[in-house]
Write a protein that holds these residues in place. Structure first.
Motif, PDB file in Angstrom:
ATOM      1  N   VAL A  53       0.831  -1.206   0.000  1.00 29.19           N
ATOM      2  CA  VAL A  53       0.000   0.000   0.000  1.00 29.19           C
ATOM      3  C   VAL A  53       0.865   1.255   0.000  1.00 29.19           C
ATOM      4  CG1 VAL A  53      -1.964  -1.154   1.076  1.00 29.19           C
ATOM      5  CG2 VAL A  53      -0.277   0.000   2.523  1.00 29.19           C
ATOM      6  N   LEU A  54       2.012   1.198   0.643  1.00 28.96           N
ATOM      7  CA  LEU A  54       2.897   2.356   0.629  1.00 28.96           C
ATOM      8  C   LEU A  54       3.398   2.649  -0.785  1.00 28.96           C
ATOM      9  CD1 LEU A  54       5.056   1.883   3.858  1.00 28.96           C
ATOM     10  CD2 LEU A  54       3.123   3.427   3.511  1.00 28.96           C
ATOM     11  N   ALA A  55       3.756   1.595  -1.509  1.00 24.74           N
ATOM     12  CA  ALA A  55       4.246   1.770  -2.879  1.00 24.74           C
ATOM     13  C   ALA A  55       3.172   2.345  -3.788  1.00 24.74           C
ATOM     14  CB  ALA A  55       4.752   0.441  -3.428  1.00 24.74           C
ATOM     15  N   ALA A  56       1.914   2.061  -3.474  1.00 22.91           N
ATOM     16  CA  ALA A  56       0.819   2.512  -4.332  1.00 22.91           C
ATOM     17  C   ALA A  56       0.234   3.855  -3.911  1.00 22.91           C
ATOM     18  CB  ALA A  56      -0.292   1.448  -4.332  1.00 22.91           C
ATOM     19  N   THR A  57       0.761   4.449  -2.847  1.00 24.61           N
ATOM     20  CA  THR A  57       0.195   5.691  -2.313  1.00 24.61           C
ATOM     21  C   THR A  57       0.818   6.907  -2.993  1.00 24.61           C
ATOM     22  OG1 THR A  57      -0.210   4.681  -0.149  1.00 24.61           O
ATOM     23  CG2 THR A  57      -0.154   7.083  -0.238  1.00 24.61           C
ATOM     24  N   PRO A  58       0.028   7.738  -3.678  1.00 29.93           N
ATOM     25  CA  PRO A  58       0.578   8.951  -4.304  1.00 29.93           C
ATOM     26  C   PRO A  58       0.974   9.964  -3.237  1.00 29.93           C
ATOM     27  CG  PRO A  58      -1.802   8.899  -4.528  1.00 29.93           C
ATOM     28  CD  PRO A  58      -1.419   7.581  -3.945  1.00 29.93           C
ATOM     29  N   LEU A  59       2.034  10.687  -3.503  1.00 24.32           N
ATOM     30  CA  LEU A  59       2.548  11.657  -2.549  1.00 24.32           C
ATOM     31  C   LEU A  59       2.253  13.098  -2.935  1.00 24.32           C
ATOM     32  CD1 LEU A  59       6.080  10.106  -1.861  1.00 24.32           C
ATOM     33  CD2 LEU A  59       3.934   9.678  -0.656  1.00 24.32           C
ATOM     34  N   ASN A  60       1.665  13.304  -4.099  1.00 29.90           N
ATOM     35  CA  ASN A  60       1.466  14.676  -4.592  1.00 29.90           C
ATOM     36  C   ASN A  60       0.147  15.289  -4.145  1.00 29.90           C
ATOM     37  OD1 ASN A  60       0.195  12.739  -6.308  1.00 29.90           O
ATOM     38  ND2 ASN A  60      -0.131  14.339  -7.844  1.00 29.90           N
ATOM     39  N   ARG A  61      -0.667  14.519  -3.407  1.00 26.35           N
ATOM     40  CA  ARG A  61      -1.955  15.027  -2.931  1.00 26.35           C
ATOM     41  C   ARG A  61      -1.967  15.067  -1.412  1.00 26.35           C
ATOM     42  NH1 ARG A  61      -4.292  17.380  -7.331  1.00 26.35           N
ATOM     43  NH2 ARG A  61      -4.340  15.950  -9.112  1.00 26.35           N
ATOM     44  N   TYR A  62      -2.714  16.013  -0.877  1.00 25.85           N
ATOM     45  CA  TYR A  62      -2.882  16.065   0.573  1.00 25.85           C
ATOM     46  C   TYR A  62      -3.616  14.822   1.062  1.00 25.85           C
ATOM     47  CZ  TYR A  62      -1.484  20.984   0.720  1.00 25.85           C
ATOM     48  OH  TYR A  62      -0.779  22.156   0.635  1.00 25.85           O
ATOM     49  N   PRO A  63      -3.370  14.425   2.300  1.00 24.02           N
ATOM     50  CA  PRO A  63      -4.090  13.263   2.839  1.00 24.02           C
ATOM     51  C   PRO A  63      -5.552  13.585   3.128  1.00 24.02           C
ATOM     52  CG  PRO A  63      -2.716  14.261   4.531  1.00 24.02           C
ATOM     53  CD  PRO A  63      -2.391  14.979   3.250  1.00 24.02           C
ATOM     54  N   ASP A  64      -6.348  12.543   3.266  1.00 24.24           N
ATOM     55  CA  ASP A  64      -7.719  12.711   3.742  1.00 24.24           C
ATOM     56  C   ASP A  64      -7.629  13.398   5.113  1.00 24.24           C
ATOM     57  OD1 ASP A  64     -10.179  12.435   5.008  1.00 24.24           O
ATOM     58  OD2 ASP A  64     -10.488  10.377   4.362  1.00 24.24           O
ATOM     59  N   PRO A  65      -8.200  14.576   5.259  1.00 24.60           N
ATOM     60  CA  PRO A  65      -8.003  15.325   6.501  1.00 24.60           C
ATOM     61  C   PRO A  65      -8.523  14.618   7.743  1.00 24.60           C
ATOM     62  CG  PRO A  65      -9.697  16.346   5.142  1.00 24.60           C
ATOM     63  CD  PRO A  65      -9.036  15.307   4.294  1.00 24.60           C
ATOM     64  N   MET A  66      -9.523  13.745   7.588  1.00 25.71           N
ATOM     65  CA  MET A  66     -10.088  13.067   8.746  1.00 25.71           C
ATOM     66  C   MET A  66      -9.748  11.578   8.799  1.00 25.71           C
ATOM     67  SD  MET A  66     -11.379  15.393  10.524  1.00 25.71           S
ATOM     68  CE  MET A  66     -12.105  14.324  11.739  1.00 25.71           C
ATOM     69  N   SER A  67      -8.948  11.080   7.833  1.00 25.15           N
ATOM     70  CA  SER A  67      -8.568   9.657   7.811  1.00 25.15           C
ATOM     71  C   SER A  67      -9.799   8.758   7.814  1.00 25.15           C
ATOM     72  CB  SER A  67      -7.678   9.317   9.014  1.00 25.15           C
ATOM     73  OG  SER A  67      -6.582  10.179   9.141  1.00 25.15           O
ATOM     74  N   ASP A  68     -10.764   9.066   6.952  1.00 21.35           N
ATOM     75  CA  ASP A  68     -12.052   8.388   7.036  1.00 21.35           C
ATOM     76  C   ASP A  68     -11.983   6.889   6.754  1.00 21.35           C
ATOM     77  OD1 ASP A  68     -13.562  10.496   7.927  1.00 21.35           O
ATOM     78  OD2 ASP A  68     -14.162  11.164   5.922  1.00 21.35           O
ATOM     79  N   ALA A  69     -11.157   6.458   5.798  1.00 19.24           N
ATOM     80  CA  ALA A  69     -11.062   5.017   5.539  1.00 19.24           C
ATOM     81  C   ALA A  69     -10.530   4.285   6.770  1.00 19.24           C
ATOM     82  CB  ALA A  69     -10.160   4.755   4.331  1.00 19.24           C
ATOM     83  N   LEU A  70      -9.539   4.875   7.413  1.00 15.96           N
ATOM     84  CA  LEU A  70      -8.989   4.281   8.626  1.00 15.96           C
ATOM     85  C   LEU A  70     -10.000   4.338   9.767  1.00 15.96           C
ATOM     86  CD1 LEU A  70      -6.664   3.030  10.197  1.00 15.96           C
ATOM     87  CD2 LEU A  70      -5.694   5.337  10.487  1.00 15.96           C
ATOM     88  N   ARG A  71     -10.712   5.442   9.881  1.00 18.89           N
ATOM     89  CA  ARG A  71     -11.754   5.546  10.909  1.00 18.89           C
ATOM     90  C   ARG A  71     -12.819   4.478  10.712  1.00 18.89           C
ATOM     91  NH1 ARG A  71     -14.298  11.154  10.512  1.00 18.89           N
ATOM     92  NH2 ARG A  71     -15.177  10.766  12.573  1.00 18.89           N
ATOM     93  N   ASP A  72     -13.185   4.229   9.465  1.00 15.89           N
ATOM     94  CA  ASP A  72     -14.192   3.204   9.189  1.00 15.89           C
ATOM     95  C   ASP A  72     -13.719   1.828   9.651  1.00 15.89           C
ATOM     96  OD1 ASP A  72     -16.057   4.919   8.098  1.00 15.89           O
ATOM     97  OD2 ASP A  72     -15.377   4.623   6.038  1.00 15.89           O
ATOM     98  N   GLU A  73     -12.451   1.520   9.375  1.00 19.38           N
ATOM     99  CA  GLU A  73     -11.920   0.204   9.762  1.00 19.38           C
ATOM    100  C   GLU A  73     -11.832   0.082  11.286  1.00 19.38           C
ATOM    101  OE1 GLU A  73     -10.741  -3.616   8.694  1.00 19.38           O
ATOM    102  OE2 GLU A  73     -11.405  -1.983   7.381  1.00 19.38           O
ATOM    103  N   ILE A  74     -11.348   1.118  11.939  1.00 20.83           N
ATOM    104  CA  ILE A  74     -11.263   1.109  13.400  1.00 20.83           C
ATOM    105  C   ILE A  74     -12.654   0.986  14.017  1.00 20.83           C
ATOM    106  CG2 ILE A  74     -10.720   2.554  15.409  1.00 20.83           C
ATOM    107  CD1 ILE A  74      -8.355   3.667  13.738  1.00 20.83           C
ATOM    108  N   ALA A  75     -13.604   1.709  13.454  1.00 17.47           N
ATOM    109  CA  ALA A  75     -14.973   1.652  13.959  1.00 17.47           C
ATOM    110  C   ALA A  75     -15.549   0.250  13.831  1.00 17.47           C
ATOM    111  CB  ALA A  75     -15.845   2.660  13.210  1.00 17.47           C
ATOM    112  N   ALA A  76     -15.324  -0.387  12.682  1.00 19.24           N
ATOM    113  CA  ALA A  76     -15.852  -1.736  12.469  1.00 19.24           C
ATOM    114  C   ALA A  76     -15.238  -2.731  13.441  1.00 19.24           C
ATOM    115  CB  ALA A  76     -15.591  -2.166  11.027  1.00 19.24           C
ATOM    116  N   VAL A  77     -13.925  -2.617  13.672  1.00 21.12           N
ATOM    117  CA  VAL A  77     -13.227  -3.530  14.580  1.00 21.12           C
ATOM    118  C   VAL A  77     -13.759  -3.398  16.003  1.00 21.12           C
ATOM    119  CG1 VAL A  77     -10.994  -4.007  15.659  1.00 21.12           C
ATOM    120  CG2 VAL A  77     -11.131  -3.651  13.192  1.00 21.12           C
TER     121      VAL A  77
END
Length: 360
Positions: A53-77
């Motif tokens: 996933v690190l190799a596939a992550t573009p660096l030229n764009r700002y990150p999701d300001p709220m980390s929503d994909a990660l929040r969704d996974e943490i919430a589900a767990v």
């Protein structure tokens, strides 16, 4: 830290002129068992997932300001909603934001030393008054009556479970009573909860305690201290406040990508956590067999030990054996105490062998 010039002291805010930063007391050594990191390499399948996933992550764009994909996974767990999760640049940022949002001048936070020194440090940064409830001088467990009595007159309470550096758990019934006693918010810092087992977590209490805040991190059991990723779970209006005061884009794209992969691969990390718990018991037994050592039981990935001349022994371990452990001798109630992170079997054997040679 270099002494501040008189000119700079005049320019700084008055309450920050005497600030002393958090000091990990780090020295480069062959074996570092001073910071409670997971010293094992990640399992191959987990490392491969992170690398992909690190190799596939573009660096030229700002990150999701709220980390929503990660929040969704943490919430589900954790069986909560996304709106109950806030992700931060390590647990440190979230601790600071907690005190920034809800502490401040003329407000107080209750802590139970010996505990994580950054609680008091961040309180000083935010001009939050610090109050303390003591521990049993022999067992180092919480003084429950003192904690409850102080909680009734404080705006914030922080309880660490398992506690750093003592390793003890806070009783869930006590946490519930503290939440009822405190008119403000109660944070339970669960940075080491995976080593204690999910049954020890205060998470089930969130459903009926709207002033409870649970702090967790990927720095310990997840073996990802270098990614700097932590999260809190709380009522949605508390999360709204933490989100409002957070620094913009504080969780970068690489951290979000790596953390998401790690949480998704958490099952592959469970055997490693179990092996650390097994090693904790083995290390404790071995240390208890050495002369003049007291070892406190721990539910985390470290052991607190007391021995005569602890500071000198720590220095011998560092200088002669290239092994780094943490010296807590200067902390109130922890005279002659060292904290030893539970490492790999080879690292633990090296500590045991060295102490066997050093102790009379």
């Amino acid at each position: 830290m270099a002494e501040l010039s008189t000119r700079v002291q005049r320019l700084m805010q008055p309450h920050l002129r005497s600030i002393e930063p958090y000091d990990p007391n780090f020295t480069a050594t062959r074996i570092n068992l001073s910071a409670n990191e997971n010293t094992h390499p990640l399992p191959a399948s987990v490392r491969e997932a992170v690398d992909e996933v690190l190799a596939a992550t573009p660096l030229n764009r700002y990150p999701d300001p709220m980390s929503d994909a990660l929040r969704d996974e943490i919430a589900a767990v954790n069986d909560v909603s996304r709106a109950q999760v806030c992700v931060g640049n390590g647990g440190d940022e979230l601790l600071y934001n907690f005190l920034l949002a809800f502490g401040g001048r003329n407000r107080s936070v209750l802590i139970c030393p010996p505990c994580f020194s950054e609680y008091a440090f961040f309180a000083q940064l935010t001009e939050t008054n610090v109050r303390t409830a003591g521990r049993d001088p022999r067992t180092l467990t919480l003084d429950e009556e003192a904690l409850l009595a102080c909680a009734r007159t404080c705006d914030l309470v922080i309880v660490t479970s398992p506690n750093n550096p003592t390793g003890d758990l806070a009783d869930l019934g006590l946490i519930e009573r503290v939440c009822h006693a405190c008119h403000g918010l109660v944070m339970v810092d669960e940075a080491y909860i995976e080593f204690a087992g999910e049954d020890a977590s205060a998470l089930p209490l969130l459903a009926h305690l709207d002033n409870l805040v649970i702090l967790r991190t990927l720095s310990k059991a997840y073996g990802a201290a270098g990614t700097r990723c932590g999260y809190v779970m709380a009522a949605t209006d508390i999360i709204d406040a933490l989100s409002a005061v957070r620094q913009i884009y504080s969780v970068n794209v690489l951290t979000q990508a790596a953390a998401l992969a790690l949480v998704r691969k958490r099952g592959a990390l469970e055997p490693l956590t179990a092996s650390i718990v097994t090693e904790r018991a083995r290390l404790q037994r071995a240390l208890e067999e050495l002369p003049g050592i007291t070892v406190w039981p721990s539910s985390a990935n470290f052991l607190l030990v007391r021995m005569a001349g602890a500071t000198a022994i720590r220095n011998h371990l560092r200088d002669e054996y290239s092994i780094l452990v943490r010296d807590f001798s200067s902390a109130a109630g922890l005279e002659d105490c060292l904290r030893i992170t539970v490492g790999t079997p080879k690292e633990n054997d090296a500590v045991i062998a060295a102490l066997t040679e050093l102790l009379p």
